[in-house]
Design an enzyme around this catalytic site. Sequence first.
Site, short mmCIF file in Angstrom:
data_model
loop_
_atom_site.label_atom_id
_atom_site.label_comp_id
_atom_site.label_asym_id
_atom_site.label_seq_id
_atom_site.Cartn_x
_atom_site.Cartn_y
_atom_site.Cartn_z
N ASN A 1 -11.92 -1.86 4.90
CA ASN A 1 -10.54 -2.30 5.02
C ASN A 1 -10.41 -3.74 5.49
O ASN A 1 -9.40 -4.40 5.24
CB ASN A 1 -9.75 -1.35 5.91
CG ASN A 1 -9.45 -0.04 5.19
OD1 ASN A 1 -9.54 0.03 3.96
ND2 ASN A 1 -9.12 0.99 5.94
N ARG B 1 -9.50 7.60 1.21
CA ARG B 1 -10.59 8.59 1.30
C ARG B 1 -10.49 9.53 0.10
O ARG B 1 -9.40 9.94 -0.27
CB ARG B 1 -10.46 9.43 2.57
CG ARG B 1 -10.63 8.71 3.89
CD ARG B 1 -10.51 9.74 5.01
NE ARG B 1 -10.57 9.21 6.36
CZ ARG B 1 -9.49 8.85 7.07
NH1 ARG B 1 -8.29 8.91 6.51
NH2 ARG B 1 -9.60 8.41 8.31
N ASP C 1 1.46 -2.25 -4.64
CA ASP C 1 0.19 -1.52 -4.69
C ASP C 1 -0.60 -2.00 -5.89
O ASP C 1 -0.04 -2.13 -6.98
CB ASP C 1 0.40 0.01 -4.76
CG ASP C 1 -0.83 0.75 -4.22
OD1 ASP C 1 -0.71 1.39 -3.16
OD2 ASP C 1 -1.90 0.62 -4.85
N HIS D 1 -5.67 3.41 18.95
CA HIS D 1 -5.27 4.49 18.05
C HIS D 1 -6.56 5.13 17.56
O HIS D 1 -7.25 4.60 16.70
CB HIS D 1 -4.48 3.97 16.85
CG HIS D 1 -4.24 5.04 15.82
ND1 HIS D 1 -3.62 6.24 16.12
CD2 HIS D 1 -4.55 5.11 14.51
CE1 HIS D 1 -3.56 6.99 15.04
NE2 HIS D 1 -4.11 6.34 14.04
N ARG E 1 2.60 12.95 18.98
CA ARG E 1 1.79 14.17 18.98
C ARG E 1 1.71 14.74 20.41
O ARG E 1 1.80 15.96 20.61
CB ARG E 1 0.39 13.87 18.44
CG ARG E 1 0.40 13.58 16.94
CD ARG E 1 -0.90 13.03 16.40
NE ARG E 1 -0.82 12.89 14.95
CZ ARG E 1 -1.60 12.09 14.22
NH1 ARG E 1 -2.52 11.35 14.81
NH2 ARG E 1 -1.45 12.03 12.91
N ARG F 1 -11.66 6.78 11.42
CA ARG F 1 -10.86 5.54 11.35
C ARG F 1 -11.80 4.32 11.47
O ARG F 1 -11.77 3.42 10.65
CB ARG F 1 -9.85 5.50 12.48
CG ARG F 1 -8.80 6.61 12.44
CD ARG F 1 -7.87 6.48 13.62
NE ARG F 1 -6.96 7.60 13.75
CZ ARG F 1 -7.22 8.70 14.50
NH1 ARG F 1 -8.37 8.81 15.13
NH2 ARG F 1 -6.33 9.68 14.57
N GLY G 1 0.85 -1.19 0.00
CA GLY G 1 0.00 0.00 0.00
C GLY G 1 0.88 1.23 0.00
O GLY G 1 1.39 1.64 1.03
C1 MLT Z 1 -3.83 9.59 12.04
O1 MLT Z 1 -3.82 9.51 13.25
O2 MLT Z 1 -3.05 10.29 11.40
C2 MLT Z 1 -4.92 8.83 11.34
O3 MLT Z 1 -4.94 7.53 11.73
C3 MLT Z 1 -4.95 9.06 9.92
C4 MLT Z 1 -6.24 8.67 9.31
O4 MLT Z 1 -7.29 8.72 9.95
O5 MLT Z 1 -6.16 8.33 8.14
#
Ligand code: MLT
Length: 316
Positions: free
Chosen positions: A98, A83, A34, A176, A152, A91, A9
């Site tokens: 997916n 997307r 891919d 996540h 982050r 997600r 991918g």
């Molecule tokens: C992120 O945290 O950056 C996401 O998982 C990205 C996404 O939603 O594609």
Amino acid sequence: MGFHVAVIGTGNVGSATAYSIVKECLAEELSLVDIKPGLARAIAEELKHANASIKCDVKINWYEKDEELSGADLIIISAGYPRRPGERISRRGLARKNAEIIKFIAEVVPPNNPGAKYIVVTNPVDAMATLFKKISKCDFVISTGTHLETLRFRSKLSEVLRVRSRDVVGYVGGEHGEAAVILWSTVKIRGLNLSEYLRSMERKDFNKYEIENYVKKISEFIIDASGATRYGPAEAFTDIVKAIVLNLNVILSIATPMRFNELKEEVFVSIPTVVGRSLGLRLLDMLSEDEVRGIKEAAKAVYTTYLRSIEGLNID
Ligand code: MLT
């Protein structure tokens, strides 16, 4: 003997991660896969151009069928529904689409790549890793989990506290996404725990809610404004590749399979874990009771998403 790393991918996240792996010379052979006609080759050609400057001894291959990949040691799965511009799908909202892609990859890739280690990136990543492990029955499967949220979190803490990001330690756990758990008990600023540090700086304006909201919401802003997140994920995933390839045994908040009494099956949920060629200790005991409770709630959320993703997929 160096690693043969593969990226299945090569969209926004997969191609940025592949570039970062070349930039850090982490692979002796890099295979890009891919199904979108021409895409894997295009990225491969680009990386070869970049490598003329980077000068890393890496052989770069490209394929358009997952079945064509063979002999890889470490496989990053970032294939998923792309997307469309302006299309707002969470997600968890990608789960069903997916799951079909992950099911196919779990069926056709392991037979040609015996003994390979797998890093699942495709969202909702913890539920998709749960599905991949279930179908492939491979030993070494991890989800990138909340290592991205952890980066982050540290970048926001260093900004708000006006310290260098290297002076900040702290982890995020759980899912996540929406059920991520900010592990405040793990925070150290220049070696001090958070309350000690804030006292020493006489900081009274520190707002935990502002930080938590940023960690959980910033990706939506980035996707709305630029179409996708790329560089944060690429570096987060390269940290994991590096820890495995170089056997670093560093603590990363990744998701591995865990059993909870409340759940019928094991699910992937993030806890700070020692990561090297093999997976070491999970540092659950260092967390507070509230944080452990939050991680259990996150595991339930991951399992709910997993069950929804496999509806109609004939998976028992
Ligand atoms: C992120 O945290 O950056 C996401 O998982 C990205 C996404 O939603 O594609």
